[in-house]
Design an enzyme around this catalytic site. Sequence first.
Site, short mmCIF file in Angstrom:
data_model
loop_
_atom_site.label_atom_id
_atom_site.label_comp_id
_atom_site.label_asym_id
_atom_site.label_seq_id
_atom_site.Cartn_x
_atom_site.Cartn_y
_atom_site.Cartn_z
N GLU A 192 1.36 -1.17 -0.10
CA GLU A 192 -0.02 0.11 -0.02
C GLU A 192 1.23 1.44 -0.14
OE1 GLU A 192 -3.08 -0.36 -0.58
OE2 GLU A 192 -3.76 -2.11 0.58
N ARG A 228 -18.40 -0.73 5.33
CA ARG A 228 -18.99 -1.24 4.75
C ARG A 228 -20.30 -2.20 5.57
NH1 ARG A 228 -19.46 -6.13 1.74
NH2 ARG A 228 -17.07 -6.02 1.86
N CYS A 281 -8.29 -2.20 8.10
CA CYS A 281 -6.91 -2.62 7.55
C CYS A 281 -6.48 -0.34 7.51
CB CYS A 281 -6.57 -2.92 6.45
SG CYS A 281 -6.65 -4.44 6.69
N HIS A 304 -1.01 -5.82 1.82
CA HIS A 304 -2.86 -6.63 1.99
C HIS A 304 -2.12 -7.75 1.05
CE1 HIS A 304 -5.94 -3.28 2.60
NE2 HIS A 304 -5.96 -4.54 3.41
#
Length: 225
Positions: free
Chosen positions: A89, A99, A152, A177
């Site tokens: 990342e 979500r 995360c 990830h």
Amino acid sequence: MQHTQPSSPYRTILVTGFEPFGGETINPSWEAARQLDGWVYQGAKVVARQMPCVFGAAYDALAAALREVAPQIVICVGQASNRSDFSVERIAINIDDARIPDNAGRQPVDVPVVADGPAAYFSSLPIKAIVQAVRAAGIPASMSQTAGTYVCNHLFYAACHLRATRYDGLRKAGFIHVPLSPEQAAHHAGHASMSIDTVARALRVTVETCLKRDADVTLAAGQVS
């Protein structure tokens, strides 16, 4: 005359992985991270710690681990079912927008990770060098432009913010990830997977790269859209 390689200035590297979440029974980020616990490379020791998949608690757990371990590098790792490779990342953003609920049932929407904190932080890991080295080891890898807005990203932002505000000795912090494990992907049709042993091998390459390089490489790894 023999020339010995200079020892690394780094003495401790903290590698974190998450507990299972979203109905899963394992989390490959932790299963891979724990394989590195106690590994010593060039005089630097890896310490692995599991993080809760809970907003706020993950931040606190990381802060506690930093106090305990006092690392010079922290590499946080998390599972992402939509990733097909070892995804390094680039940027953490100051927003929680869940979500799905976390493991404590919390579901923040449009809430900052840190009130009045910077909008974003860039990873201080040599991210392109990591991608290059992991690929050279025969493992699929890429650079990602977003860590999402779930726990995360929350932990990634926490690592960067703690480095910037509280821990002068923390020289590098970032997030990676990883895909589902094959055992997980068997229950999710169409999802890519990567074995836990392969993820652990990529993490070893990541640690080695972080110890060898302070400056990143110049490598075109962006996205058009």
